[in-house]
Design a protein around this motif. Structure first.
Motif, PDB file in Angstrom:
ATOM      1  N   GLU A 257      -5.230  47.676  12.597  1.00  0.00           N
ATOM      2  CA  GLU A 257      -4.073  46.919  12.130  1.00  0.00           C
ATOM      3  C   GLU A 257      -3.004  47.828  11.517  1.00  0.00           C
ATOM      4  O   GLU A 257      -1.838  47.829  11.925  1.00  0.00           O
ATOM      5  CB  GLU A 257      -4.527  45.872  11.117  1.00  0.00           C
ATOM      6  N   LEU A 258      -3.420  48.630  10.538  1.00  0.00           N
ATOM      7  CA  LEU A 258      -2.465  49.539   9.902  1.00  0.00           C
ATOM      8  C   LEU A 258      -1.977  50.595  10.905  1.00  0.00           C
ATOM      9  O   LEU A 258      -0.798  50.944  10.948  1.00  0.00           O
ATOM     10  CB  LEU A 258      -3.119  50.208   8.682  1.00  0.00           C
ATOM     11  N   ARG A 260      -1.528  50.400  14.142  1.00  0.00           N
ATOM     12  CA  ARG A 260      -0.485  49.865  15.035  1.00  0.00           C
ATOM     13  C   ARG A 260       0.858  49.812  14.317  1.00  0.00           C
ATOM     14  O   ARG A 260       1.891  50.112  14.897  1.00  0.00           O
ATOM     15  CB  ARG A 260      -0.842  48.454  15.505  1.00  0.00           C
ATOM     16  N   ARG A 261       0.812  49.411  13.049  1.00  0.00           N
ATOM     17  CA  ARG A 261       2.051  49.292  12.291  1.00  0.00           C
ATOM     18  C   ARG A 261       2.689  50.675  12.059  1.00  0.00           C
ATOM     19  O   ARG A 261       3.869  50.873  12.239  1.00  0.00           O
ATOM     20  CB  ARG A 261       1.769  48.604  10.953  1.00  0.00           C
ATOM     21  N   ARG A 264       4.227  52.440  15.275  1.00  0.00           N
ATOM     22  CA  ARG A 264       5.276  51.733  16.016  1.00  0.00           C
ATOM     23  C   ARG A 264       6.577  52.533  16.089  1.00  0.00           C
ATOM     24  O   ARG A 264       7.189  52.670  17.146  1.00  0.00           O
ATOM     25  CB  ARG A 264       5.511  50.377  15.366  1.00  0.00           C
ATOM     26  N   ARG A 286       7.497  46.104  20.265  1.00  0.00           N
ATOM     27  CA  ARG A 286       7.153  44.715  19.910  1.00  0.00           C
ATOM     28  C   ARG A 286       5.760  44.287  20.357  1.00  0.00           C
ATOM     29  O   ARG A 286       5.221  43.316  19.828  1.00  0.00           O
ATOM     30  CB  ARG A 286       8.181  43.758  20.528  1.00  0.00           C
ATOM     31  N   SER A 288       2.040  43.417  20.825  1.00  0.00           N
ATOM     32  CA  SER A 288       0.954  43.383  19.842  1.00  0.00           C
ATOM     33  C   SER A 288      -0.101  44.410  20.248  1.00  0.00           C
ATOM     34  O   SER A 288      -0.803  44.958  19.410  1.00  0.00           O
ATOM     35  CB  SER A 288       0.366  41.983  19.729  1.00  0.00           C
TER      36      SER A 288
END
Ligand SMILES: Cc1cc2nc3c(=O)[nH]c(=O)nc-3n(C[C@H](O)[C@H](O)[C@H](O)COP(=O)(O)O)c2cc1C
Length: 306
Positions: A257-258, A260-261, A264, A286, A288
Motif C-alpha cells: 500500500e505505502l 504504491r503511493r 507513484r 492513476r 491502482s
C-alpha cells in the motif's frame, strides 16, 4: 533528496554503476526517537551496501548520537545538511539557517567528527542571501573542524529553487579549502556535468532533479567528465524495465500500500522522460495496479500499452 532518494530509487541509480548515492535527509531527533521509520528511509535494504547518510539537526550531542546510529546502519559517510531552505527546517534553525551561525555549525561538525570513524561532509548553499554569501569562509572554518568534503548548491537560501545556480561562486569555495568540493545545481544534461566542473574547478558533481525518471543519466555524466566513452542511451524497453524494477522494489521495501503511493511520482517522472505521452503518464499514475502496464512496456509491447 527528501521524499525521492529512497532505497528503491538508489538501487535504480546504482544499477547503472553510479558509486555514490545519498540517503534522504533524516532529522537527528527523528532518528533517535523513531529508529524504525527513520531506518526505513535510510536504508533497511541490507543488501544495498554502504551509502552516504545525510542528517539534519542543531544540537551537537543529538547530531553526534544520530551519526553514531547512522554509522551502525551502514553509513560509510555522514553528511550534515546546512543547505535545506524549507521553512519547516529553517524554522527549526536547521538546514541553511546554520549558515548564519558559523560557530554552531562548527560545533556540529566537531561533535560529529568526534563521534564517528567515517568521513564527515557538509552540504551547503552559497549563503543565506546575496548579501551574505559566506560559503567560502564557512567551508574554511568547517574544514578546520574536520569536515572532509563539501557539496555546494549554487543558490542562496533566499533563492530557494528560483533563478539559476551560480557555478562560478562554487569555485570560490573550491579555492578556499583543501578538501574536495562537489558542485551541485541545475545539472540536467551530460554537457552540464562537464561544464559545471570546468566553471567551478570542483572535484565532483552531485545531481538531484536531473536524475528524476532517468537514473541512467548519472553514469553517462560520469563517463563524460572522466573522458571515457559515454554509455548509449538505454532503449525504451530497458528504461521501462528499470521503472518496473523500482516499482517492485518499492512494494517490497515499504509494503504494497505505502509502496504504491511512494513510487507513484517516480512512475510519472519515468513516463515524462520516456514517452512524453500524457495519457500513458496518467494511466500509470492513476492505476491502482500499474504492474501489468509496466510489464507490457518493459516487453516493448506498445500495442498493449496504447
Ligand atoms: C524534492 C527535493 C528534495 C530535496 N531534498 C534534499 C535533501 O534531503 N538533502 C539535500 O541536501 N538536498 C535536498 N534537495 C536539494 C538537492 O539535493 C539539490 O541540492 C538541489 O535540488 C539542486 O540540485 P539539482 O538542480 O541537481 O536538483 C532536495 C531537492 C528537491 C527538489
Amino acid at each position: 533528496m527528501a521524499g525521492v532518494t529512497d532505497a528503491p530509487f538508489r538501487a535504480a541509480v546504482r544499477g547503472f554503476g553510479t558509486p555514490l548515492v545519498y540517503s534522504e535527509m533524516v532529522a537527528s531527533a527523528e532518528l533517535l526517537r523513531d529508529r524504525r521509520s527513520a531506518a526505513l528511509r535510510l536504508n533497511a535494504d541490507r543488501d544495498e551496501g554502504s551509502i552516504a547518510i545525510q542528517l539534519a539537526g542543531r544540537e551537537p550531542a543529538m547530531l553526534a548520537e544520530a551519526a553514531r546510529l547512522a554509522e551502525g546502519e551502514g553509513a560509510f559517510l555522514i553528511d550534515i545538511n546546512m543547505g535545506c531552505p524549507a521553512k519547516k527546517v529553517v524554522g527549526g534553525q536547521c538546514g541553511s539557517a546554520l549558515m548564519r551561525e558559523p560557530e554552531l555549525a562548527a560545533a556540529l561538525v566537531r561533535a560529529v567528527v568526534g563521534a564517528v570513524s567515517v568521513p564527515v561532509t557538509v552540504k551547503m548553499r552559497l549563503g543565506w542571501d546575496d548579501d551574505q554569501r559566506n560559503a567560502p569562509e564557512l567551508a574554511r572554518r568547517l574544514e578546520q573542524e574536520g569536515a572532509t568534503a563539501f557539496t555546494v548548491h549554487g543558490r542562496t537560501r533566499a533563492q530557494f529553487y528560483d533563478g539559476v545556480a551560480d557555478w562560478n561562486f562554487i569555485g570560490e569555495v573550491k579555492a578556499a579549502v583543501k578538501v574536495p568540493v562537489l558542485a551541485n545545481g541545475d545539472v540536467r544534461s551530460i554537457s552540464d556535468a562537464v561544464q559545471i566542473l570546468k566553471t567551478s574547478n570542483a572535484d565532483g558533481v552531485l545531481v538531484g532533479r536531473g536524475a528524476f525518471g532517468r537514473p541512467w543519466i548519472i553514469s553517462q555524466m560520469q563517463a563524460a567528465v572522466r573522458g571515457s566513452p559515454v554509455p548509449d542511451e538505454p532503449s525504451d524497453a530497458v528504461k521501462w524495465e528499470v521503472a518496473l524494477t523500482q516499482y517492485r522494489g518499492s512494494l517490497s521495501h515499504y509494503g504494497a500500500e505505502l509502496g504504491r503511493r511512494v513510487v507513484r511520482k517516480h512512475l510519472g517522472w519515468y513516463a515524462e522522460q520516456i514517452s512524453k505521452d500524457k495519457l500513458l503518464r496518467d494511466r500509470l499514475v492513476r492505476a491502482s495496479d500499474p504492474e501489468p502496464l509496466l510489464v507490457a512496456l518493459a516487453r516493448g509491447d506498445v500495442a498493449a500499452a496504447a
